[in-house]
Design a protein around this motif. Structure first.
Motif, PDB file in Angstrom:
ATOM      1  N   THR A 109       4.341  -7.181   9.179  1.00 47.24           N
ATOM      2  CA  THR A 109       3.825  -6.054   8.392  1.00 47.24           C
ATOM      3  C   THR A 109       4.466  -4.771   8.915  1.00 47.24           C
ATOM      4  O   THR A 109       4.517  -4.547  10.130  1.00 47.24           O
ATOM      5  CB  THR A 109       2.294  -5.942   8.533  1.00 47.24           C
ATOM      6  OG1 THR A 109       1.716  -7.166   8.103  1.00 47.24           O
ATOM      7  CG2 THR A 109       1.742  -4.804   7.689  1.00 47.24           C
TER       8      THR A 109
ATOM      9  N   SER B 192       6.313  -1.976  13.082  1.00 48.23           N
ATOM     10  CA  SER B 192       6.142  -3.303  12.490  1.00 48.23           C
ATOM     11  C   SER B 192       5.268  -4.110  13.438  1.00 48.23           C
ATOM     12  O   SER B 192       5.304  -3.913  14.665  1.00 48.23           O
ATOM     13  CB  SER B 192       7.488  -3.986  12.293  1.00 48.23           C
ATOM     14  OG  SER B 192       8.043  -4.332  13.520  1.00 48.23           O
TER      15      SER B 192
ATOM     16  N   GLU C  28       0.860  -1.195   0.000  1.00 47.62           N
ATOM     17  CA  GLU C  28       0.000   0.000   0.000  1.00 47.62           C
ATOM     18  C   GLU C  28       0.887   1.233   0.000  1.00 47.62           C
ATOM     19  O   GLU C  28       1.879   1.278   0.723  1.00 47.62           O
ATOM     20  CB  GLU C  28      -0.882  -0.006   1.268  1.00 47.62           C
ATOM     21  CG  GLU C  28      -1.813   1.193   1.378  1.00 47.62           C
ATOM     22  CD  GLU C  28      -2.527   1.240   2.745  1.00 47.62           C
ATOM     23  OE1 GLU C  28      -2.716   0.187   3.379  1.00 47.62           O
ATOM     24  OE2 GLU C  28      -2.862   2.355   3.169  1.00 47.62           O
TER      25      GLU C  28
ATOM     26  N   VAL D 109       2.792   0.777   3.388  1.00 48.37           N
ATOM     27  CA  VAL D 109       2.747  -0.507   4.107  1.00 48.37           C
ATOM     28  C   VAL D 109       3.561  -1.533   3.310  1.00 48.37           C
ATOM     29  O   VAL D 109       3.435  -1.611   2.085  1.00 48.37           O
ATOM     30  CB  VAL D 109       1.294  -1.025   4.265  1.00 48.37           C
ATOM     31  CG1 VAL D 109       1.286  -2.342   5.057  1.00 48.37           C
ATOM     32  CG2 VAL D 109       0.409   0.000   4.953  1.00 48.37           C
TER      33      VAL D 109
ATOM     34  N   ASP E 201       3.598   6.334   8.540  1.00 46.61           N
ATOM     35  CA  ASP E 201       2.723   7.480   8.283  1.00 46.61           C
ATOM     36  C   ASP E 201       3.547   8.761   8.350  1.00 46.61           C
ATOM     37  O   ASP E 201       4.350   8.935   9.272  1.00 46.61           O
ATOM     38  CB  ASP E 201       1.610   7.547   9.344  1.00 46.61           C
ATOM     39  CG  ASP E 201       0.687   6.353   9.254  1.00 46.61           C
ATOM     40  OD1 ASP E 201      -0.131   6.310   8.323  1.00 46.61           O
ATOM     41  OD2 ASP E 201       0.811   5.429  10.093  1.00 46.61           O
TER      42      ASP E 201
ATOM     43  N   LYS F  61       2.275  -4.960  17.963  1.00 42.50           N
ATOM     44  CA  LYS F  61       3.422  -4.135  17.570  1.00 42.50           C
ATOM     45  C   LYS F  61       4.703  -4.713  18.164  1.00 42.50           C
ATOM     46  O   LYS F  61       4.751  -5.003  19.362  1.00 42.50           O
ATOM     47  CB  LYS F  61       3.241  -2.700  18.070  1.00 42.50           C
ATOM     48  CG  LYS F  61       2.342  -1.859  17.197  1.00 42.50           C
ATOM     49  CD  LYS F  61       2.333  -0.412  17.663  1.00 42.50           C
ATOM     50  CE  LYS F  61       1.325   0.386  16.850  1.00 42.50           C
ATOM     51  NZ  LYS F  61       1.186   1.765  17.299  1.00 42.50           N
TER      52      LYS F  61
ATOM     53  N   SER G  49       4.506  -0.537   8.590  1.00 42.42           N
ATOM     54  CA  SER G  49       3.758   0.591   8.041  1.00 42.42           C
ATOM     55  C   SER G  49       4.343   1.913   8.530  1.00 42.42           C
ATOM     56  O   SER G  49       4.954   1.980   9.606  1.00 42.42           O
ATOM     57  CB  SER G  49       2.275   0.494   8.375  1.00 42.42           C
ATOM     58  OG  SER G  49       2.097   0.329   9.742  1.00 42.42           O
TER      59      SER G  49
ATOM     60  N   ARG H 152       0.878   7.496   3.541  1.00 40.30           N
ATOM     61  CA  ARG H 152       1.076   6.203   4.213  1.00 40.30           C
ATOM     62  C   ARG H 152       1.730   5.184   3.291  1.00 40.30           C
ATOM     63  O   ARG H 152       1.516   5.195   2.073  1.00 40.30           O
ATOM     64  CB  ARG H 152      -0.299   5.684   4.653  1.00 40.30           C
ATOM     65  CG  ARG H 152      -0.282   4.409   5.446  1.00 40.30           C
ATOM     66  CD  ARG H 152      -1.697   4.122   5.962  1.00 40.30           C
ATOM     67  NE  ARG H 152      -1.817   2.801   6.529  1.00 40.30           N
ATOM     68  CZ  ARG H 152      -1.342   2.454   7.724  1.00 40.30           C
ATOM     69  NH1 ARG H 152      -0.699   3.341   8.457  1.00 40.30           N
ATOM     70  NH2 ARG H 152      -1.495   1.235   8.176  1.00 40.30           N
TER      71      ARG H 152
END
Lengths: 123, 159
Positions: B93, B112, B30, B37, B97, B118, B95, B35
């Motif tokens: 995962t 992550s 994404e 990801v 911002d 988290k 991400s 943002r």
């Protein structure tokens, strides 16, 4: 929002200083020892705190000498020419910077305050 | 330890990291103006490599924001918290911002997670400069665009 007080908070944290060390007349680089990396971090912090768009070269007067050279090449009066590049500085302040430019980096806290005030009005 | 593949200092340097690749992202799933990801699978790797993955993801985010027109680098890890053991295993995962920015500096809040928990989080500051003699546009612009495209398309063959 009091610009000076917020800026003091940012600078004291960023540069690990005492709050009392900072006034509008304080030189950021000459007195506070801010380095280029600190200025980048300061720009991001100003964007976050004051919600204004920050142009690094403008707020930190990075191209001031270049604009002086441009004025000379164009055979224009330096003060009004440079003042058009930094609309947040008064003509008197531009004159002061030109007068002292040989003494080291001239960026003061009040210049950054001026940028913030100018762009806060625009926002 | 011999870091050089020939006797001459004029040839390229071989750095033996013990890893298959220094790219520590598998794919980007994404991306928008605010943002990014990405995904990475680890197999018992040291936890600090997770921080490197976060930094790589953040740097790709900023490169994308600036349309790969500038050289992007990590300026500072302003804050970093590890909430996991010393080893990373399985799929994570990542991400990020965008928190704030100027023309040439960007603060990104990254984390992550695995199984919705988290494991690493931090605020990373990135800088960007015009390409120059040290950071050559002809090399870096093409390279990072290619890797970014490959991560977006999940094409492991090119990376």
């Amino acid at each position: 929002m009091n610009i000076l007080e917020e800026l003091k908070k940012i600078l004291t944290e960023l540069l690990d200083l005492d709050n009392g060390d900072i006034t509008p007349e304080t030189y950021l680089i000459q007195e506070l020892g801010a380095e280029s990396i600190d200025l980048l971090e300061l720009a991001v912090a100003i964007n976050s705190c004051f919600k204004i768009k920050v142009k690094d070269e403008e707020i930190f007067l990075t191209r001031f000498r270049l604009h002086l050279t441009e004025a000379e090449q164009r055979k224009e009066d330096a003060v009004p020419y440079v003042a058009t590049k930094y609309p947040f500085l008064t003509a008197q302040r531009v004159e002061e910077i030109i007068k002292n430019i040989g003494k080291g980096p001239q960026l003061k806290v009040k210049d950054v305050m001026g940028y913030i005030a100018f762009h806060s009005k625009e926002a | 330890m011999n870091f050089f593949n020939t006797d001459s200092f004029n040839t390229h340097i071989v750095v033996r990291t013990g890893m298959k690749s220094f790219l520590l992202l598998d794919r980007i799933v994404e991306i928008s103006e605010s943002r990014i990801v990405g995904i990475r699978s680890y197999a018992g790797d040291p936890v600090y490599l997770g921080l490197e993955s976060l930094a790589q993801l953040g740097a790709f985010f900023i490169r994308s924001l600036t349309d790969f027109s500038k050289h992007v680098f990590l300026l500072k890890i302003a804050r970093c918290v590890f909430s996991t053991g010393p080893v990373l295993s399985g799929e994570y995962t990542f991400s990020g911002d965008l928190v704030s920015r100027s023309d040439s500096a960007f603060q990104v809040r990254l984390h992550s997670e695995k199984d919705r928990r988290k494991v690493i989080e931090g605020d990373l500051l990135f800088g960007s400069v015009e390409y120059n003699d040290y950071f050559k546009q002809e090399t870096l612009h093409h390279h990072y665009r290619k890797v970014f495209s490959c991560l977006l398309n999940d094409s492991k063959t090119v990376c």
